[in-house]
Enzyme design. Structure first.
Site, PDB file in Angstrom:
ATOM      1  N   ASP A 283       0.887  -1.147  -0.055  1.00 32.22           N
ATOM      2  CA  ASP A 283      -0.131   0.076  -0.185  1.00 32.22           C
ATOM      3  C   ASP A 283       0.935   1.184  -0.092  1.00 32.22           C
ATOM      4  O   ASP A 283       1.485   1.586   1.125  1.00 32.22           O
ATOM      5  CB  ASP A 283      -1.061   0.042   1.158  1.00 32.22           C
ATOM      6  CG  ASP A 283      -1.721   1.247   1.369  1.00 32.22           C
ATOM      7  OD1 ASP A 283      -1.609   2.140   0.541  1.00 32.22           O
ATOM      8  OD2 ASP A 283      -2.292   1.300   2.503  1.00 32.22           O
TER       9      ASP A 283
ATOM     10  N   LYS B 109       2.505  11.334  -3.927  1.00 32.59           N
ATOM     11  CA  LYS B 109       1.635  10.460  -4.665  1.00 32.59           C
ATOM     12  C   LYS B 109       0.710  11.527  -5.362  1.00 32.59           C
ATOM     13  O   LYS B 109       0.070  11.093  -6.332  1.00 32.59           O
ATOM     14  CB  LYS B 109       0.865   9.480  -3.605  1.00 32.59           C
ATOM     15  CG  LYS B 109       0.060   8.621  -4.163  1.00 32.59           C
ATOM     16  CD  LYS B 109      -0.557   7.904  -3.141  1.00 32.59           C
ATOM     17  CE  LYS B 109      -1.731   6.741  -3.549  1.00 32.59           C
ATOM     18  NZ  LYS B 109      -2.276   5.854  -2.478  1.00 32.59           N
TER      19      LYS B 109
ATOM     20  N   GLU C 261      -7.226   0.562  -4.562  1.00 35.19           N
ATOM     21  CA  GLU C 261      -7.247   0.219  -3.070  1.00 35.19           C
ATOM     22  C   GLU C 261      -8.467  -0.197  -2.714  1.00 35.19           C
ATOM     23  O   GLU C 261      -8.492  -1.075  -1.614  1.00 35.19           O
ATOM     24  CB  GLU C 261      -6.945   1.769  -2.535  1.00 35.19           C
ATOM     25  CG  GLU C 261      -5.162   2.110  -2.968  1.00 35.19           C
ATOM     26  CD  GLU C 261      -4.984   3.649  -2.545  1.00 35.19           C
ATOM     27  OE1 GLU C 261      -5.842   4.280  -2.050  1.00 35.19           O
ATOM     28  OE2 GLU C 261      -3.718   4.070  -2.879  1.00 35.19           O
TER      29      GLU C 261
ATOM     30  N   ASP D   9     -12.513   5.787   2.573  1.00 39.63           N
ATOM     31  CA  ASP D   9     -11.019   5.734   2.946  1.00 39.63           C
ATOM     32  C   ASP D   9     -10.783   7.155   3.442  1.00 39.63           C
ATOM     33  O   ASP D   9     -10.406   8.182   2.622  1.00 39.63           O
ATOM     34  CB  ASP D   9     -10.463   5.310   1.746  1.00 39.63           C
ATOM     35  CG  ASP D   9      -8.837   5.342   2.167  1.00 39.63           C
ATOM     36  OD1 ASP D   9      -8.383   5.710   2.915  1.00 39.63           O
ATOM     37  OD2 ASP D   9      -8.310   4.453   1.136  1.00 39.63           O
TER      38      ASP D   9
HETATM   39  P1  ADP Z   1      -2.390   7.310   3.736  1.00 38.48           P
HETATM   40  O1  ADP Z   1      -3.561   6.361   3.034  1.00 38.48           O
HETATM   41  O2  ADP Z   1      -3.124   8.677   3.342  1.00 38.48           O
HETATM   42  O3  ADP Z   1      -1.130   7.029   3.440  1.00 38.48           O
HETATM   43  P2  ADP Z   1      -3.228   6.434   6.487  1.00 38.48           P
HETATM   44  O4  ADP Z   1      -4.290   5.615   6.068  1.00 38.48           O
HETATM   45  O5  ADP Z   1      -2.050   5.651   7.007  1.00 38.48           O
HETATM   46  O6  ADP Z   1      -2.941   7.355   5.100  1.00 38.48           O
HETATM   47  O7  ADP Z   1      -3.710   7.355   7.530  1.00 38.48           O
HETATM   48  C1  ADP Z   1      -3.134   8.413   8.180  1.00 38.48           C
HETATM   49  C2  ADP Z   1      -3.711   9.257   8.967  1.00 38.48           C
HETATM   50  O8  ADP Z   1      -4.356   8.421  10.260  1.00 38.48           O
HETATM   51  C3  ADP Z   1      -2.765  10.223   9.746  1.00 38.48           C
HETATM   52  O9  ADP Z   1      -3.420  11.480   9.739  1.00 38.48           O
HETATM   53  C4  ADP Z   1      -2.935   9.752  11.300  1.00 38.48           C
HETATM   54  O10 ADP Z   1      -2.686  10.777  12.307  1.00 38.48           O
HETATM   55  C5  ADP Z   1      -4.284   8.922  11.336  1.00 38.48           C
HETATM   56  N1  ADP Z   1      -4.596   8.278  12.368  1.00 38.48           N
HETATM   57  C6  ADP Z   1      -3.764   7.002  12.665  1.00 38.48           C
HETATM   58  N2  ADP Z   1      -4.255   6.514  13.685  1.00 38.48           N
HETATM   59  C7  ADP Z   1      -5.267   7.221  14.275  1.00 38.48           C
HETATM   60  C8  ADP Z   1      -6.089   7.055  15.360  1.00 38.48           C
HETATM   61  N3  ADP Z   1      -5.938   5.927  16.236  1.00 38.48           N
HETATM   62  N4  ADP Z   1      -6.976   8.017  15.439  1.00 38.48           N
HETATM   63  C9  ADP Z   1      -7.109   8.974  14.548  1.00 38.48           C
HETATM   64  N5  ADP Z   1      -6.431   9.169  13.257  1.00 38.48           N
HETATM   65  C10 ADP Z   1      -5.510   8.165  13.293  1.00 38.48           C
HETATM   66 MG    MG Z   2      -4.434   4.900   2.028  1.00 35.06          MG
END
Ligand code: ADP
Ligand code: MG
Length: 408
Positions: A12, A74, A174, A196
């Protein structure tokens, strides 16, 4: 097709974080990176010693090295300067247009990089960490992309893999990867909604799923909405409170801002499980010889109020996707939550009340896409048999069929 012995990993490649997984003993599992983290921040930097650093270390030094630290790449990959207005990008590094292509300026190296070269640096780390973990060189991968990615964005993602020494045997959507990991491939022609919310982007997709075929019926979203916006709201609130109490404006103090940013994200994450949290930033600044400390309590109720508009901004893209798919809410058999920001309780509540159904949260939302990619990798490498997974993006979304039919 890969041989049975070969490890094919699922990746991912996220805007904020990357996750890597593999399929073994009938099950997809996360591959931790060399720092023993299950997630690798999508950050690449060149230090003042011209050393390349990737992931958590690159993220940590970002605010002290803003012009040589690349993130959210990205959002640029596979796009031309006609599609992206470089003057409107709110990135700390400089993006240039060279012969119609977007290039990232790296002053310390006195050169520019294509977005796919930066993505390749991330993929190279994932490849090398996965190889160390699996004790075998990993050469092949399935990589996921947003359903709305066009041919050029998909090709650039493949190119990034190639630069990193990975053969990308399949690019999958995704939301499809997420649906696979929720086991929805066994559905009998049902329509599902994949919600998402990541770090910097929001994507909603409607899929028709049945007999291992996943068809993306519609996608919508907001490329400027994600968890970062929630952090910013807390950060702005902290700065405002400090000004009210101390009459000191921290917004011009980069060191204070860096600490506030970190504390805000941590506070947000803690508020996903706690009703109230304490934010404590001692020695946030000095006035003359006197050190000042920032101390605040933030309740979930107040956090919800601060971020209410952000939560509400998710509603319109959901409606649009449902309309574009020619469906009504009651047609949706299932809604699944993907992305770290769907751990925020007010987001879960909004989705549930909007769609009138409890979201499926049975798989960890920040790992679900990588796990689905690993299952797809398992199918392609022959480990899993008697399964056909076909990922279809209609022409109306700018792409032809993604992936081929693999009879088992
Ligand atoms: P992407 O797909 O954009 O790479 P992710 O799915 O990894 O991102 O999401 C990252 C986001 O999720 C960040 O803003 C992070 O702070 C938030 N995040 C991760 N864990 C938590 C949580 N327990 N509660 C709220 N937000 C969270
Ligand atoms: Mg993502």
């Amino acid at each position: 097709m890969a041989t049975i012995e070969e490890n094919v990993i699922g990746i991912d490649l996220g805007t904020s974080n990357c996750v890597c997984a593999f399929f073994e003993n009938g099950k997809a599992e996360i591959i931790p990176n060399s720092e023993d983290l299950r997630m690798t921040p999508s950050f690449v930097a060149y230090t003042d010693k011209k050393e390349l650093i990737v992931g958590q270390v690159a993220k940590r030094q970002a605010l002290n090295n803003p012009h040589n630290t690349f993130y959210s790449v990205k959002k640029l990959i596979g796009r031309s300067n006609k599609e992206v207005d470089i003057n409107k990008l709110q990135l700390a590094y400089n993006v240039l247009a060279e012969n119609g292509l977007l290039k990232l300026d790296c002053p310390i190296m006195e050169k520019t990089f294509a977005p796919e070269q930066i993505s390749a640096s991330i993929l190279q780390k994932l490849k090398s960490d996965a190889s160390a973990y699996l004790k075998e060189e990993v050469k092949k991968a399935v990589i996921t992309v947003p359903a709305y990615f066009n041919d050029s964005q998909r090709q650039a993602t493949k190119d990034a893999g190639k630069i990193a020494g990975l053969e990308v045997i399949r690019i999958i959507n995704e939301p499809t990867a997420a649906a696979i990991s929720f086991g929805l491939d066994k559905c009998d022609n049902e329509t599902i909604l994949v919600f998402d919310l990541g770090g910097g982007t929001f994507d909603v997709s409607i899929l028709e799923v049945g007999d291992g075929v996943f068809e993306v019926l519609a996608t919508s979203g907001d490329t400027q909405l994600g968890g970062d916006n929630f952090d910013e709201k807390i950060g702005q609130w902290l700065i405002k409170r400090f000004f009210e109490k101390e009459n000191i404006d921290l917004s011009n103090n980069p060191r204070a801002i860096a600490r506030i940013k970190d504390a805000a994200e941590k506070a947000k994450i803690d508020l996903s499980i706690l009703q109230s949290i304490r934010i404590s930033l001692p020695f946030i600044c000095n006035i003359g010889q006197k050190a000042k400390h920032l101390e605040e309590t933030l309740t979930r109720k107040d956090f919800n109020k601060l971020t209410e508009n952000l939560v509400n901004r998710c509603r319109e893209p959901i409606s649009k996707a449902i309309n574009d798919a020619d469906l009504i809410i009651s047609d949706l058999k299932e809604n699944v939550l993907v992305g770290g920001s769907t751990r925020i309780p007010s987001i879960q509540n909004m989705v549930e009340s909007f769609l009138g159904k409890k979201p499926n949260r049975s798989v960890n939302p920040d790992e679900v896409v990588a796990l689905g990619a690993a299952i797809q990798a398992g199918v392609l490498s022959g480990k899993i048999s008697n399964v056909v997974l076909l990922d279809v993006t209609p022409l109306s979304l700018g792409v032809e069929i993604v992936g081929d039919y693999y009879p088992t």
